[in-house]
Scaffold this motif. Structure first.
Motif, PDB file in Angstrom:
ATOM      1  N   ALA A 311       0.842  -1.197   0.000  1.00 49.76           N
ATOM      2  CA  ALA A 311       0.000   0.000   0.000  1.00 49.76           C
ATOM      3  C   ALA A 311       0.877   1.247   0.000  1.00 49.76           C
ATOM      4  O   ALA A 311       1.950   1.267   0.609  1.00 49.76           O
ATOM      5  CB  ALA A 311      -0.904  -0.013   1.218  1.00 49.76           C
ATOM      6  N   SER A 312       0.398   2.280  -0.680  1.00 46.09           N
ATOM      7  CA  SER A 312       1.229   3.465  -0.887  1.00 46.09           C
ATOM      8  C   SER A 312       1.606   4.150   0.425  1.00 46.09           C
ATOM      9  O   SER A 312       2.623   4.820   0.503  1.00 46.09           O
ATOM     10  CB  SER A 312       0.526   4.461  -1.802  1.00 46.09           C
ATOM     11  OG  SER A 312      -0.714   4.801  -1.265  1.00 46.09           O
ATOM     12  N   PHE A 313       0.777   3.969   1.463  1.00 47.40           N
ATOM     13  CA  PHE A 313       1.126   4.580   2.754  1.00 47.40           C
ATOM     14  C   PHE A 313       2.467   4.027   3.224  1.00 47.40           C
ATOM     15  O   PHE A 313       3.331   4.738   3.716  1.00 47.40           O
ATOM     16  CB  PHE A 313       0.083   4.254   3.824  1.00 47.40           C
ATOM     17  CG  PHE A 313      -1.325   4.635   3.440  1.00 47.40           C
ATOM     18  CD1 PHE A 313      -1.567   5.694   2.595  1.00 47.40           C
ATOM     19  CD2 PHE A 313      -2.400   3.930   3.927  1.00 47.40           C
ATOM     20  CE1 PHE A 313      -2.849   6.045   2.247  1.00 47.40           C
ATOM     21  CE2 PHE A 313      -3.690   4.267   3.587  1.00 47.40           C
ATOM     22  CZ  PHE A 313      -3.920   5.327   2.735  1.00 47.40           C
ATOM     23  N   TYR A 314       2.627   2.711   3.081  1.00 53.14           N
ATOM     24  CA  TYR A 314       3.866   2.076   3.517  1.00 53.14           C
ATOM     25  C   TYR A 314       5.024   2.487   2.611  1.00 53.14           C
ATOM     26  O   TYR A 314       6.161   2.585   3.060  1.00 53.14           O
ATOM     27  CB  TYR A 314       3.711   0.560   3.521  1.00 53.14           C
ATOM     28  CG  TYR A 314       2.729   0.074   4.562  1.00 53.14           C
ATOM     29  CD1 TYR A 314       3.119  -0.099   5.884  1.00 53.14           C
ATOM     30  CD2 TYR A 314       1.414  -0.188   4.225  1.00 53.14           C
ATOM     31  CE1 TYR A 314       2.227  -0.528   6.836  1.00 53.14           C
ATOM     32  CE2 TYR A 314       0.502  -0.614   5.177  1.00 53.14           C
ATOM     33  CZ  TYR A 314       0.915  -0.792   6.475  1.00 53.14           C
ATOM     34  OH  TYR A 314       0.022  -1.206   7.419  1.00 53.14           O
ATOM     35  N   GLN A 316       5.428   5.356   1.339  1.00 50.93           N
ATOM     36  CA  GLN A 316       5.868   6.669   1.836  1.00 50.93           C
ATOM     37  C   GLN A 316       6.801   6.494   3.020  1.00 50.93           C
ATOM     38  O   GLN A 316       7.837   7.137   3.125  1.00 50.93           O
ATOM     39  CB  GLN A 316       4.653   7.480   2.278  1.00 50.93           C
ATOM     40  CG  GLN A 316       4.028   8.294   1.182  1.00 50.93           C
ATOM     41  CD  GLN A 316       2.987   9.232   1.746  1.00 50.93           C
ATOM     42  OE1 GLN A 316       2.062   8.802   2.415  1.00 50.93           O
ATOM     43  NE2 GLN A 316       3.127  10.500   1.490  1.00 50.93           N
ATOM     44  N   ILE A 317       6.391   5.601   3.926  1.00 49.33           N
ATOM     45  CA  ILE A 317       7.206   5.362   5.122  1.00 49.33           C
ATOM     46  C   ILE A 317       8.587   4.847   4.706  1.00 49.33           C
ATOM     47  O   ILE A 317       9.612   5.321   5.198  1.00 49.33           O
ATOM     48  CB  ILE A 317       6.515   4.335   6.052  1.00 49.33           C
ATOM     49  CG1 ILE A 317       5.211   4.924   6.601  1.00 49.33           C
ATOM     50  CG2 ILE A 317       7.442   3.920   7.191  1.00 49.33           C
ATOM     51  CD1 ILE A 317       4.346   3.922   7.333  1.00 49.33           C
TER      52      ILE A 317
ATOM     53  N   VAL B  24       8.375  -3.073   6.184  1.00 50.07           N
ATOM     54  CA  VAL B  24       7.369  -2.332   5.426  1.00 50.07           C
ATOM     55  C   VAL B  24       6.616  -3.262   4.476  1.00 50.07           C
ATOM     56  O   VAL B  24       5.396  -3.219   4.363  1.00 50.07           O
ATOM     57  CB  VAL B  24       8.053  -1.186   4.652  1.00 50.07           C
ATOM     58  CG1 VAL B  24       7.161  -0.669   3.561  1.00 50.07           C
ATOM     59  CG2 VAL B  24       8.402  -0.060   5.600  1.00 50.07           C
ATOM     60  N   GLY B  28       2.718  -4.002   4.749  1.00 48.87           N
ATOM     61  CA  GLY B  28       1.860  -3.369   3.755  1.00 48.87           C
ATOM     62  C   GLY B  28       1.406  -4.243   2.627  1.00 48.87           C
ATOM     63  O   GLY B  28       0.618  -3.820   1.795  1.00 48.87           O
TER      64      GLY B  28
END
Lengths: 340, 375
Positions: A311-314, A316-317, B24, B28
């Motif tokens: 997912a794009s949120f991850y 970014q992280i 990550v 994710g």
């Protein structure tokens, strides 16, 4: 006579500075080599990780995808690197890029030849850079404020120019930079490579390049050494502007349409890539190879994560963490090595 | 520091990097598991950061698994460069069907070329892609139906064209189709009620004021998002409108609607205001139910898009002829009809399939979920 006298004096100062700089230069080269190895190792680790994590990653077509995806950011980042090495930075690329994008679409739709359109787009970008350079060097306004202002003006003009409407290319052949040249490699990648090589050579082997490093290292010392600081700094912003506008042209080629909404993240992403590549925000350090490696790291992480359906949120992280890790590592190395 | 020391540091960095990436990736990864899937779809979502839009991608993955379709998802992040990159990654996976909600107007030709060159059947969501079947809402309907809801209300309230201002919180840069909702709202209400006459075409992205009655502001904000953007813009605009004037505020989504409500409430003008909003998220539907000044809500039932897209994907894969546009379920909710479609703030049913969508029945997908009336 006066000119000759000044030249002699300047030569003298430059020669003595050069003599002092030579031992330091060797140290710097060694240090940069190690730094480059560090970031290179880092990139290899990323490649190995994604190769094991995602079967589709280690494919030729994916390598082309990554290169094509980073071409726009890479072109902007090369200009940004020169600006940062010179002790400034250029936020206005996020305004110049969309302006270049819509300008290119409008010009080739008239119709005008690709070469002429490219020239006009480069001139447009250089003109914005000239404005930045004059404001920063002649009026003395901080680069942050100046380029923030021109970012806003450029981005706004792109919308005004198009009335907010995306302009499709009437002749799809004018979107040349998105076309395949050979073996799946697109012209945008070739453009990035050429720009990278030329910039590297200019920064490394020309008087102008050495002046850029000198200004970034110590502006006043550079002035005393006879370098025309204001002129060099202005040219730096013109190069950055021209490259940002050209990046806009490349985006238009890739999209086959000129949109005022593109490039919003170009400023911060390009600065991140330059810093990732080993440059210091204080100027005088960094280079093209490191910057392009920084761009590749950002692009490869984005590609690998997308292939893994993270997912794009991850994403970014991960991108933020990698930036902090790489820069933190450099800082730690400096502290342990006793350099400041 | 010695070279050996640098090498150690580099190794340490490498291990830390592996740890970060692995953590990550594990946290994710959204790849569904399952075997025996009949089809594999690749779906690029418009913008995962919006909970409403994220729902579409989440549901596609989970509902796809229920009907034997593996859905690999990507996030376009409303960024043109990402849209192109994702399209290339999608075709690299050789899916049976690629579904792309670009969020980048103008990228259609380039993305269509990528799908065509890779010979991957495709579906375009919301913005057209040449060569792809097209799934979309009809924004104009929000405006047209919204005007029908508002007209009797303003008459009942005794407002007149002379003492009323319409504020359109639009989305400049998002394209004419998206903005046709607010523009047709003005055109239709002007025709019914006698406001200064302007057609939808006369209201453009750069329009700020037209005649006595129309003010337009950027509802999606200028870099600060629709909630804060609309709030700030509207508060500024309200300074120029006499407090005696009535206000009709039309917003492009519920974040924008909430921003408008905040600005209106803070300036104590709520008793003189009607708000129409779009998206039908829980805040929007809740306001429609409880706030007397929130008079209409455009629902396109994002929760059900996944069913339609799965069915459409199967139809495209099977070579069933698709219409020029497949309509998403949509309705303009008012205080009178909200109970028909929502329980509380949760959608319970959608309108019946319009005629052009009936080809979806052949796939048998919609029937498996049982949410469409009459199927």
């Amino acid at each position: 006579m006066a000119e000759e006298g000044r030249s002699t004096a300047e030569s003298g100062v430059a020669a003595s500075l050069g003599a002092m700089a030579r031992p330091m230069l060797r140290g710097q080269i060694l240090d940069r080599s190690i730094q480059f190895l560090g970031i290179g190792t880092f990139y290899v680790v990323i490649l190995i990780f994604f190769s094991f994590a995602e079967p589709n990653f280690l494919q030729y077509s994916n390598a082309i995808n990554i290169l094509s995806a980073v071409s726009v950011l890479g072109i902007v980042a090369v200009g940004q690197a020169i600006a940062i090495v010179s002790g400034g930075f250029d936020l206005s690329v996020s305004g110049t890029l969309p302006l270049g994008a819509v300008a290119y679409a409008a010009i080739v739709n008239r119709p005008t030849g690709v070469l002429q359109a490219t020239l006009l787009v480069l001139l447009l970008g250089a003109a914005i850079g000239l404005g930045n350079g004059l404001i920063i060097n002649k009026i003395g306004i901080n680069p942050l404020i100046t380029t923030l202002g021109t970012l806003s003006i450029g981005a706004g003009l792109a919308f005004v120019f198009t009335n907010g409407i995306t302009t499709p290319l009437k002749d799809l052949n004018t979107g040349i930079w998105g076309n395949t040249a050979f073996a799946g490699i697109t012209y945008d990648v070739i453009a990035l490579v050429v720009i990278g090589i030329v910039s590297f050579l200019v920064l490394r082997y020309t008087t102008f390049g050495r002046a850029v490093y000198a200004i970034g290292g110590n502006r006043e010392a550079a002035r005393l050494a006879g370098i025309r600081v204001d002129l060099v700094s202005t040219v730096v912003y013109m190069i950055s502007g021209a490259l940002a506008a050209f990046a806009g042209e490349v985006v238009t080629s890739q999209l086959l349409a000129g949109s005022a909404t593109v490039g919003g993240a170009a400023a911060l992403s390009s600065i991140a890539a330059v810093i990732l590549g080993g440059a210091a925000l204080t100027g005088g350090e960094g280079g093209i190879v490191g910057t392009l490696l920084g761009v590749l790291i950002l692009g490869t992480i984005a590609d690998g994560m997308a292939l893994m359906h993270v997912a794009s949120f991850y994403q970014q992280i991960a991108t933020g963490a990698v930036l902090l890790l790489a820069v933190g590592f450099g800082r730690l190395r400096q502290l342990l090595g006793g350099r400041h | 520091m010695s070279v050996i020391g640098h090498a150690r540091s580099a190794r340490l960095l490498a291990w830390v990097a592996i740890a970060v990436l692995a953590a990550v990736a594990c946290g994710g990864s959204s790849t569904p598991s399952g075997s025996g899937d009949k089809y594999t779809f690749a779906y690029a979502n418009v913008f995962d950061k919006s909970p409403t839009f994220k729902t579409v991608a989440d549901n596609l993955v989970s509902q796809g698994a229920q009907v034997g379709i593996t859905v690999h998802r990507f996030d376009n992040n409303s960024d043109c460069a990402t849209v192109l990159s994702n399209a290339k990654l999608m075709v690299q996976e050789k899916p049976d069907v690629a579904i792309d909600w670009m969020g980048c107007e103008g990228a259609g030709a380039a993305v269509g070329k990528i799908f065509k060159d890779a010979n991957v059947p495709c579906i375009a969501v919301n913005q057209q892609i040449p060569g792809c079947a097209f799934f979309n809402l009809v924004n104009k309907e929000f405006g047209v139906e919204g005007a029908k809801i508002v007209y009797p209300l303003v008459q009942k309230a005794g407002w007149t064209p002379n003492d009323t201002t319409l504020i359109l919180a639009a989305a400049p840069g998002a394209g004419a189709e998206v903005n046709s909702n607010s523009r047709f709202f003005y055109e239709d209400l002007a025709n019914m009620w006698g406001l200064d006459k302007f057609t939808a075409d006369q209201i453009t992205d750069t329009t700020t004021r037209l005649g006595r009655n129309l003010i337009q502001i950027p509802g999606q904000g200028t870099g600060n998002g629709p909630l804060e953007g609309t709030y700030t813009q509207l508060k500024n605009v309200l300074l120029s409108i006499p407090t005696s004037r009535h206000l009709i505020v039309f917003t492009i989504n519920d974040d924008s609607g909430l921003g408008a409500l905040r600005a209106i409430t803070e300036t104590h003008r709520e008793n003189n205001t009607m708000i129409l909003s779009a998206g039908a998220d829980s805040d929007g539907v809740n306001n429609l139910r409880t706030n007397p000044h929130w008079v209409a809500e455009f629902s396109v039932f994002f929760e059900f898009w996944s069913e339609y897209l799965l069915a459409m994907g199967v139809a495209v894969k099977k070579g069933i002829a698709t219409p020029v546009q497949t309509y998403c379920p949509q309705v303009v909710l008012s205080k009178d009809n909200v109970d028909q479609y929502y329980t509380g703030t949760t959608p319970k049913s959608v309108p019946a399939l319009p005629e052009q969508d009936k080809y979806l029945i052949q796939t048998g997908i919609l029937q498996k979920f049982g949410n469409i009336p009459g199927l």
